[in-house]
Design a protein around this motif. Structure first.
Motif, PDB file in Angstrom:
ATOM      1  N   VAL A  54      43.051  29.970  43.104  1.00 46.59           N
ATOM      2  CA  VAL A  54      42.458  31.162  43.720  1.00 46.59           C
ATOM      3  C   VAL A  54      43.452  32.318  43.624  1.00 46.59           C
ATOM      4  O   VAL A  54      44.591  32.197  44.085  1.00 46.59           O
ATOM      5  N   PRO A  55      43.074  33.457  43.028  1.00 45.13           N
ATOM      6  CA  PRO A  55      43.962  34.631  43.003  1.00 45.13           C
ATOM      7  C   PRO A  55      43.922  35.364  44.344  1.00 45.13           C
ATOM      8  O   PRO A  55      42.856  35.626  44.895  1.00 45.13           O
ATOM      9  N   HIS A  56      45.112  35.683  44.842  1.00 47.47           N
ATOM     10  CA  HIS A  56      45.266  36.300  46.156  1.00 47.47           C
ATOM     11  C   HIS A  56      45.908  37.667  45.981  1.00 47.47           C
ATOM     12  O   HIS A  56      47.082  37.779  45.645  1.00 47.47           O
ATOM     13  N   GLY A  57      45.126  38.741  46.148  1.00 52.17           N
ATOM     14  CA  GLY A  57      45.620  40.087  45.936  1.00 52.17           C
ATOM     15  C   GLY A  57      46.405  40.624  47.116  1.00 52.17           C
ATOM     16  O   GLY A  57      46.141  40.273  48.276  1.00 52.17           O
ATOM     17  N   VAL A  58      47.375  41.508  46.827  1.00 52.54           N
ATOM     18  CA  VAL A  58      48.196  42.079  47.887  1.00 52.54           C
ATOM     19  C   VAL A  58      48.302  43.607  47.805  1.00 52.54           C
ATOM     20  O   VAL A  58      48.934  44.212  48.667  1.00 52.54           O
ATOM     21  N   SER A  59      47.686  44.231  46.795  1.00 49.11           N
ATOM     22  CA  SER A  59      47.919  45.669  46.602  1.00 49.11           C
ATOM     23  C   SER A  59      46.659  46.525  46.590  1.00 49.11           C
ATOM     24  O   SER A  59      46.736  47.731  46.354  1.00 49.11           O
ATOM     25  N   LEU A  60      45.502  45.937  46.871  1.00 54.46           N
ATOM     26  CA  LEU A  60      44.253  46.700  46.772  1.00 54.46           C
ATOM     27  C   LEU A  60      44.126  47.737  47.890  1.00 54.46           C
ATOM     28  O   LEU A  60      43.611  48.831  47.673  1.00 54.46           O
ATOM     29  N   GLY A  61      44.585  47.387  49.076  1.00 54.44           N
ATOM     30  CA  GLY A  61      44.532  48.350  50.183  1.00 54.44           C
ATOM     31  C   GLY A  61      43.122  48.636  50.660  1.00 54.44           C
ATOM     32  O   GLY A  61      42.744  49.804  50.822  1.00 54.44           O
ATOM     33  N   LEU A  62      42.347  47.578  50.918  1.00 52.34           N
ATOM     34  CA  LEU A  62      40.951  47.764  51.323  1.00 52.34           C
ATOM     35  C   LEU A  62      40.816  48.511  52.651  1.00 52.34           C
ATOM     36  O   LEU A  62      39.785  49.126  52.912  1.00 52.34           O
ATOM     37  N   GLY A  63      41.844  48.450  53.487  1.00 50.10           N
ATOM     38  CA  GLY A  63      41.783  49.157  54.765  1.00 50.10           C
ATOM     39  C   GLY A  63      42.258  50.585  54.701  1.00 50.10           C
ATOM     40  O   GLY A  63      42.291  51.281  55.727  1.00 50.10           O
ATOM     41  N   GLY A  64      42.635  51.042  53.505  1.00 45.25           N
ATOM     42  CA  GLY A  64      43.088  52.413  53.353  1.00 45.25           C
ATOM     43  C   GLY A  64      41.943  53.411  53.325  1.00 45.25           C
ATOM     44  O   GLY A  64      40.778  53.046  53.143  1.00 45.25           O
ATOM     45  N   ALA A  65      42.273  54.675  53.472  1.00 45.04           N
ATOM     46  CA  ALA A  65      41.232  55.709  53.546  1.00 45.04           C
ATOM     47  C   ALA A  65      40.577  55.983  52.201  1.00 45.04           C
ATOM     48  O   ALA A  65      39.418  56.401  52.146  1.00 45.04           O
ATOM     49  N   ASP A  66      41.295  55.752  51.117  1.00 43.95           N
ATOM     50  CA  ASP A  66      40.725  55.989  49.790  1.00 43.95           C
ATOM     51  C   ASP A  66      39.869  54.812  49.338  1.00 43.95           C
ATOM     52  O   ASP A  66      40.077  53.678  49.769  1.00 43.95           O
ATOM     53  N   ARG A  67      38.943  55.095  48.445  1.00 38.83           N
ATOM     54  CA  ARG A  67      38.142  54.015  47.867  1.00 38.83           C
ATOM     55  C   ARG A  67      39.025  53.140  46.976  1.00 38.83           C
ATOM     56  O   ARG A  67      39.981  53.636  46.382  1.00 38.83           O
ATOM     57  N   PRO A  68      38.717  51.860  46.858  1.00 33.62           N
ATOM     58  CA  PRO A  68      39.533  50.983  46.013  1.00 33.62           C
ATOM     59  C   PRO A  68      39.580  51.494  44.580  1.00 33.62           C
ATOM     60  O   PRO A  68      38.573  51.931  44.027  1.00 33.62           O
ATOM     61  N   ALA A  69      40.749  51.416  43.979  1.00 35.43           N
ATOM     62  CA  ALA A  69      40.922  51.885  42.603  1.00 35.43           C
ATOM     63  C   ALA A  69      40.155  50.990  41.640  1.00 35.43           C
ATOM     64  O   ALA A  69      40.268  49.761  41.705  1.00 35.43           O
ATOM     65  N   GLU A  70      39.394  51.601  40.746  1.00 37.09           N
ATOM     66  CA  GLU A  70      38.603  50.827  39.784  1.00 37.09           C
ATOM     67  C   GLU A  70      39.490  49.939  38.922  1.00 37.09           C
ATOM     68  O   GLU A  70      39.138  48.805  38.604  1.00 37.09           O
ATOM     69  N   ALA A  71      40.669  50.433  38.534  1.00 40.46           N
ATOM     70  CA  ALA A  71      41.561  49.657  37.678  1.00 40.46           C
ATOM     71  C   ALA A  71      42.059  48.406  38.396  1.00 40.46           C
ATOM     72  O   ALA A  71      42.139  47.327  37.801  1.00 40.46           O
ATOM     73  N   LYS A  72      42.383  48.541  39.660  1.00 38.71           N
ATOM     74  CA  LYS A  72      42.862  47.377  40.422  1.00 38.71           C
ATOM     75  C   LYS A  72      41.742  46.358  40.607  1.00 38.71           C
ATOM     76  O   LYS A  72      41.973  45.143  40.547  1.00 38.71           O
ATOM     77  N   LEU A  73      40.534  46.827  40.847  1.00 39.77           N
ATOM     78  CA  LEU A  73      39.407  45.906  40.972  1.00 39.77           C
ATOM     79  C   LEU A  73      39.147  45.195  39.649  1.00 39.77           C
ATOM     80  O   LEU A  73      38.859  43.989  39.630  1.00 39.77           O
ATOM     81  N   ALA A  74      39.244  45.928  38.540  1.00 39.95           N
ATOM     82  CA  ALA A  74      39.042  45.303  37.231  1.00 39.95           C
ATOM     83  C   ALA A  74      40.116  44.254  36.957  1.00 39.95           C
ATOM     84  O   ALA A  74      39.833  43.178  36.407  1.00 39.95           O
ATOM     85  N   ASP A  75      41.348  44.538  37.354  1.00 41.46           N
ATOM     86  CA  ASP A  75      42.426  43.570  37.175  1.00 41.46           C
ATOM     87  C   ASP A  75      42.171  42.299  37.985  1.00 41.46           C
ATOM     88  O   ASP A  75      42.373  41.177  37.504  1.00 41.46           O
ATOM     89  N   LEU A  76      41.724  42.470  39.226  1.00 41.21           N
ATOM     90  CA  LEU A  76      41.452  41.317  40.079  1.00 41.21           C
ATOM     91  C   LEU A  76      40.300  40.493  39.517  1.00 41.21           C
ATOM     92  O   LEU A  76      40.342  39.254  39.505  1.00 41.21           O
ATOM     93  N   ALA A  77      39.281  41.173  39.018  1.00 42.99           N
ATOM     94  CA  ALA A  77      38.142  40.474  38.416  1.00 42.99           C
ATOM     95  C   ALA A  77      38.586  39.692  37.185  1.00 42.99           C
ATOM     96  O   ALA A  77      38.156  38.545  36.971  1.00 42.99           O
ATOM     97  N   ALA A  78      39.445  40.296  36.359  1.00 46.83           N
ATOM     98  CA  ALA A  78      39.924  39.630  35.147  1.00 46.83           C
ATOM     99  C   ALA A  78      40.705  38.369  35.486  1.00 46.83           C
ATOM    100  O   ALA A  78      40.596  37.344  34.791  1.00 46.83           O
ATOM    101  N   ARG A  79      41.479  38.400  36.539  1.00 44.40           N
ATOM    102  CA  ARG A  79      42.242  37.223  36.945  1.00 44.40           C
ATOM    103  C   ARG A  79      41.327  36.117  37.446  1.00 44.40           C
ATOM    104  O   ARG A  79      41.549  34.930  37.150  1.00 44.40           O
ATOM    105  N   ALA A  80      40.309  36.482  38.198  1.00 45.14           N
ATOM    106  CA  ALA A  80      39.355  35.477  38.674  1.00 45.14           C
ATOM    107  C   ALA A  80      38.660  34.793  37.502  1.00 45.14           C
ATOM    108  O   ALA A  80      38.481  33.561  37.497  1.00 45.14           O
ATOM    109  N   GLU A  81      38.271  35.576  36.516  1.00 43.90           N
ATOM    110  CA  GLU A  81      37.575  35.008  35.360  1.00 43.90           C
ATOM    111  C   GLU A  81      38.509  34.151  34.511  1.00 43.90           C
ATOM    112  O   GLU A  81      38.136  33.085  34.027  1.00 43.90           O
ATOM    113  N   ALA A  82      39.749  34.596  34.323  1.00 46.98           N
ATOM    114  CA  ALA A  82      40.709  33.839  33.515  1.00 46.98           C
ATOM    115  C   ALA A  82      41.027  32.488  34.147  1.00 46.98           C
ATOM    116  O   ALA A  82      41.273  31.506  33.445  1.00 46.98           O
TER     117      ALA A  82
END
Length: 452
Positions: A54-82
């Motif tokens: 299971v990949p465990h992310g630490v840098s997405l910052g879901l509780g931050g005021a900005d929307r999650p970065a598309e690049a970081k979400l794509a990276d997390l998705a790629a790791r889950a699929e790999a």
């Protein structure tokens, strides 16, 4: 929900030991440390044996005021699929603040910081989680974090906050019982009450980890043995619902494999014993009710929920949350005044912890620095951190730290200065060396400055 069993956090330092451990059903790996195209051979071997990763992310910052970065979400998705993972996990936390939303400098915490348990923060978090859910190929679970500080003016308990989050998004929960114990010591919160209030049926799995107490503050170190108090919280949880998975976390100061196996055995026995003597889980009404019988935001009608989400999307809640988080983070890493309502002593403890964490991670990212600077590394880095907030990642931080030492004339030892100069030039210049006149001039200028 999928039954994961008993697992351990996979780290490169203990990779071989984990492969040999009996009874390991699954492992969790830090997502940011994995390259989908070049998976560590140890993880490949585990996957071939049928061990879930299971990949465990630490840098997405879901509780931050900005929307999650598309690049970081794509990276997390790629790791889950790999990895062929059944789910991915992240944290209920913010890790950066400032920027365009608040018209202030963008700052990085370098660590997980707690979000305020307010309706504004919940609205933003719900929208961010929905964005992440839409971008990920597998279900998402989010983790409660440990905290040294309390936000003033909070409107919900942790259990109520998590219940409403699940109710509005359908997200799963990764419950860290060590973090519940940490918040009990540091913030006076009762773990049993939190477990009574949260939706235990949404738990994807559970984290167990060690720490230590110093001067009345519990430090969630992930570098010490799991104490009996944390196992007691695990037993409290397992008496309500048998968790689909339980995982031992250890990030550094690794003991002998036999000691890790002993801790895993203690975790299994704690769950088995508590589950055998379990009691019925609390009702939804009890979970939502506060000490005075008031309920959380989940009892608001659909219209009020929709209105709140529209406000978050429109920027009202995001800007309010962003301003509050930027003020807090600036006080922690930039030395600005402490925002009203915060405990100054606790903020000082948190600031030192963040600087220490930065020093530790930079030492791992750039191990040549503590080798070159020897015993002077940590003192020099903490002095640098006081006036230089992190604005990008740890690799940039390592380069900026080296430049700080070189250009400010802080190195008296000629050999140390030479070695650090060579290290910095090798990593800060064009790679490969550019033949363009402008690039060659920049590099030559750096060399001249360093010689001075």
């Amino acid at each position: 929900m999928r039954n994961l069993g008993t697992g351990i956090g996979w780290r490169p330092e203990i990779a071989e030991a984990v492969e040999r451990m009996p009874g390991i059903d699954w492992v969790e790996a830090v997502a940011e440390n994995i390259c989908p195209g070049h998976l560590p051979e140890s993880l490949v071997r585990l996957r071939e044996r049928g061990v879930t990763v299971v990949p465990h992310g630490v840098s997405l910052g879901l509780g931050g005021a900005d929307r999650p970065a598309e690049a970081k979400l794509a990276d997390l998705a790629a790791r889950a699929e790999a990895l062929g993972s059944p789910l991915v996990t992240e944290h209920i936390a913010f890790v950066r603040a400032g920027g365009a939303l608040t018209a202030s400098p963008l700052l990085e915490a370098g660590h997980l910081l707690p979000v305020p348990r307010t309706r504004d923060a919940l609205d933003v978090l719900c929208e961010n989680i929905r964005i992440a859910q839409d971008a990920l190929p597998v279900p998402l679970a989010v983790e409660n974090i440990a905290a040294l500080i309390c936000w003033p003016g909070e409107e919900m308990t942790e259990g109520q906050f998590l219940y409403d989050l699940v109710d509005r998004t359908g997200v799963r929960l990764l419950i860290d019982v060590a973090n519940l114990h940490t918040n009990h010591v540091n913030r006076g919160e009762d773990p049993a009450r939190a477990l009574d209030e949260l939706p235990v049926e949404a738990i994807a799995y559970v984290h167990v980890a060690g720490g230590f107490e110093r001067d009345g503050v519990w430090h969630d170190s992930h570098a010490h043995a799991v104490p009996p108090a944390v196992l007691d919280v695990l037993a409290e949880l397992a008496s309500r619902v048998r968790p689909p998975g339980v995982l031992l976390e250890r990030d550094e100061n690794f003991p002998a494999p036999s000691e890790l196996e002993r801790e895993l055995t203690a975790i299994r026995e704690t769950v088995d014993k508590a589950a055998a003597a379990g009691v019925p889980a609390p009702t939804k009404t009890n979970r939502l009710a506060g000490a005075d019988g008031a309920t959380g935001a989940a009892d608001d009608g659909p219209a009020s929920v929709a209105g709140a989400e529209a406000d978050a999307g429109g920027g009202g809640a995001r800007q309010r949350v962003g301003l509050a988080q930027a003020a807090l983070l600036s006080a922690l890493v930039g030395g600005t005044p402490v925002p009203e309502g915060f405990d100054r002593t606790r903020l000082a403890v948190q600031a030192r912890a963040l600087a220490g964490k930065r020093a530790d991670v930079v030492a791992k990212v750039a191990p040549e620095l503590p080798e070159i600077l020897a015993q002077g590394y940590r003192k020099a880095f903490l002095a640098y951190a006081q006036g230089h907030p992190m604005t990008e990642g740890y690799r940039r931080d390592a380069l900026d730290f080296a430049a700080y030492l070189l250009f400010d004339g802080r190195l008296q030892d000629a050999d140390v200065r030479r070695r650090l100069s060579e290290w910095w030039l090798e990593r800060s210049g064009p790679a490969p060396l550019s033949q363009r006149p402008a690039a060659r001039l920049v590099r030559a200028t750096r060399r001249v400055l360093l010689r001075r």
